[in-house]
Structure formats: structure tokens, C-alpha cells
Design an enzyme around this catalytic site. Structure first.
Site: not given
Ligand code: GA4
Length: 330
Positions: A205, A262, A272
Site C-alpha cells: 500500500h 511498501h 519485529r
Molecule cells: C495505511 C497507513 C496507516 O497505517 C493507516 C492505515 C488504515 C488502517 O489501518 O486503518 C488504512 C490504510 C492506512 C489505507 C487504506 C484504509 C485505511 C486501512 C485501509 C484499508 C492508519 C492509514 O491512515 O491508512
């Protein structure tokens, strides 16, 4: 650009690919040039000689380790992670899964002190550790954004850091714990070329925010994708920070920088732990290309949207979606 030789990887076409390492103590004009170059080429770099205190890092790491060592029942008392708290294997609201557990927190101090009560037996200690870490990593993010402002020769070099300094900023903190994990027998081997013993801890993502400041213990697992789609493992370094360009910065720079895709793999031998500060503006702020980045030759690529609208779109899609496509013009 300083490229640590230990980080050099050769691809099949024998092109050398290195993760940029930027020394924050170097002369300012050169430093801002290197930051812009790394943001353009990889959307990712490592910073050394940062000013985040060792104790600030180790205190939060201890608090994180103490929490993840609790029983499942105790940890679930701090969940679910929608919107904030403890999460285990579920990522976001649309069925994405990974081999990890995590704490997701808003950086607003009131939310932290409230959440700490369900996370720690010593909530004041926990919230102090979190607040100190957030303050230090926010400063690091602002320093980097000011360098970007200088490197891009913006009229107001502070215009990017102002977005995240606001008290209403929607920035987040996430602590991920990837237990040591051998891949399940049913795992699709095509996903794991060269890492046949690992499973996907956190799938591919990009981060929706402006900038991510990441730090982990000395266990590898993070991989970034180059612009040509090649996955490069990032050698861990528990003393330093890694910086990632997020989707919002891609838009603010009108596509001159690209957010880095990434993912994280689990390690079959060691667990980790990583901690991320996601730097974001207030919910009602507009995300639109900076005027300096728009010219007749580089017309604006994106429709204007607020950070709240972008978040809503991100949460309505799967983790790996190319969510910026929804906001592209044409
Ligand atoms: C990716 C980056 C951060 O970890 C996060 C993630 C969020 C979550 O885990 O709730 C998201 C992901 C992230 C992007 C798309 C959406 C939202 C899970 C998901 C499927 C906290 C964020 O802001 O976006």
C-alpha cells in the site's frame, strides 16, 4: 546523494538500486537538494543525525513491548482499532488481513490519555511516552518538510510544515508488532519470491498522509517498491528513521513526488516492532497542488479535495487500492 554501500542491491539487469541515506547535519543547501532528489527518485529515504532522543525512542519501545506481551484478553480490552485502539490481524474496515497486531492512536493528547486507560496499568507513563515520541517525530517531519520547501524554492518554505503543526492536525501514531511467523502451508509462493519463509505482515500500500516517519527494532521485513515496480528490502536500523512520501504530498507537489508503495513481511525467527508517525493536516483542510508546482507545462493533475474527503475514500477501498486515481483530472 550519500548511498550506503551496505544498502546497494543489484537487480537482474544489474542496475544498482540503493536506498538514499541523508545526513541531517550536512550543509543546508546541499541537504535540501538531497531531500528533494530522494523524494523524487524513491519517495523514501533514511535520515541519520536526527535530533530525536534515544530515551524517547526506547521508552516508547518498552511501553509497546509491555503491551504486546499481555494476554490476548487483556489486549482486546484496548480494541477494536476502528477507529483507534488495539487491532489484531484485521487491517481497516474492508477485509484486509495481515500477520500482525497493532495499536493505532490519534495524536490528539486528550484522545491519548483516554485510550491509555485501556492500554496500560500505568496510563500516565504510557501517555507521556506516546506524547514525547509524537512531539519529537512531529518536529522531525516538520524539519523535513521545511527542507522540501527550501529545495522546491517555495515562496513560503514553511507552507508544508504548517499543515501538520496545526493543533487540529489529524496525524496518527501506529505501533505494529509482527510476531515471529513462518509462512502458512497454503501460502501463494508467487507472492514471496526470495522470501520463502515469510508471510505478509502488512500488505502492499501507500500511506494516505503527507509524510510518514518510521522506526523499527533491528529486525528486517520492510520492503519498498521502486518506480519500476521492483521490491527492495530495507535493512533495519533501530537508531535511525525512515521517511516515506504519502499520497497527500504527491498531490501537493502535483505529482513531482510519488508516494512510496511498501509492505512488511514477517520474520520466521524474530518478532519485529515498528512505530510510525503519520503526518496529516486538519480534516477540513484542502489538499491541492501548491501554486509553485502548477505551470502551463505542468497543469494541475488532481481535483481539489479536503483531507476528510480523501480519508473517506481511503477507508472505502481496500488497502492496496490506487485511491488517488479517484481524484485525477481527465
Ligand atoms: C495505511 C497507513 C496507516 O497505517 C493507516 C492505515 C488504515 C488502517 O489501518 O486503518 C488504512 C490504510 C492506512 C489505507 C487504506 C484504509 C485505511 C486501512 C485501509 C484499508 C492508519 C492509514 O491512515 O491508512
Amino acid at each position: 546523494m550519500v548511498v550506503a554501500s551496505s544498502m546497494m542491491i543489484r537487480t537482474k539487469k544489474t542496475k544498482a538500486v540503493g536506498i538514499p541515506t541523508i545526513d541531517l547535519s550536512m550543509e543546508r543547501a546541499e541537504l535540501s537538494k538531497q531531500v528533494v532528489k530522494a523524494c523524487e527518485e524513491y519517495g523514501f529515504f533514511k535520515v541519520v543525525n536526527h535530533s530525536v532522543g534515544k530515551e524517547v525512542i526506547s521508552t516508547l519501545e518498552e511501553q509497546g513491548a509491555e503491551f504486546f506481551s499481555k494476554t490476548a484478553a487483556e489486549k482486546h480490552r484496548a480494541g477494536p482499532a476502528t477507529p483507534f485502539g488495539y487491532g489484531c490481524r484485521n487491517i481497516g474496515p474492508n477485509g484486509d488481513m495481515g500477520d500482525l497486531e497493532y495499536l493505532l492512536l490519534h495524536t490528539n493528547p486528550l484522545t491519548i490519555s483516554d485510550r491509555s486507560k485501556t492500554i496500560s496499568n500505568d496510563p500516565i507513563k504510557f501517555s507521556c511516552a506516546v506524547n514525547d515520541y509524537i512531539e519529537s517525530t512531529r518536529e522531525l517531519a516538520c524539519e523535513i518538510l521545511d527542507l522540501v520547501g527550501e529545495g522546491l524554492r517555495l515562496q513560503d518554505k514553511y507552507s508544508l510544515s504548517k499543515l501538520i503543526r496545526d493543533v487540529q492536525s489529524d496525524s496518527l501514531l501506529r505501533i505494529n508488532h509482527y510476531p515471529q511467523m513462518v509462512k502458512p502451508k497454503s501460502w501463494d509462493p508467487s507472492l514471496m519470491k526470495g522470501n520463502s519463509n515469510s508471510s505478509i505482515g502488512f500488505g502492499e500500500h501507500s500511506d494516505p498522509q503527507i509524510l510518514t516517519i518510521l522506526r523499527s527494532n533491528n529486525v528486517g521485513g520492510l520492503q519498498i517498491s521502486t518506480h519500476d515496480g521492483l521490491w527492495i528490502p530495507v535493512p533495519p536500523d533501530s537508531n535511525e528513521f525512515f521517511v516515506m512520501v504519502g499520497d497527500a504530498l504527491q498531490v501537493l507537489t502535483n505529482g513531482r513526488f510519488t508516494s512510496v508503495r511498501h509492505r512488511a513481511l514477517t520474520n520466521p525467527l524474530k518478532s519485529r516492532m515498528s512505530m510510525m508517525y503519520f503526518a496529516a493536516p486538519p480534516l477540513n483542510w484542502w489538499i491541492t497542488p501548491l501554486s509553485k508546482m502548477v505551470t502551463p507545462h505542468n497543469p494541475t493533475l488532481y481535483k481539489p479535495f479536503t483531507w476528510a474527503q480523501y480519508k473517506q475514500a481511503a477507508y472505502s477501498l481496500r488497502l492496496g487500492a490506487s485511491r488517488l486515481d479517484l481524484f485525477k483530472l481527465q
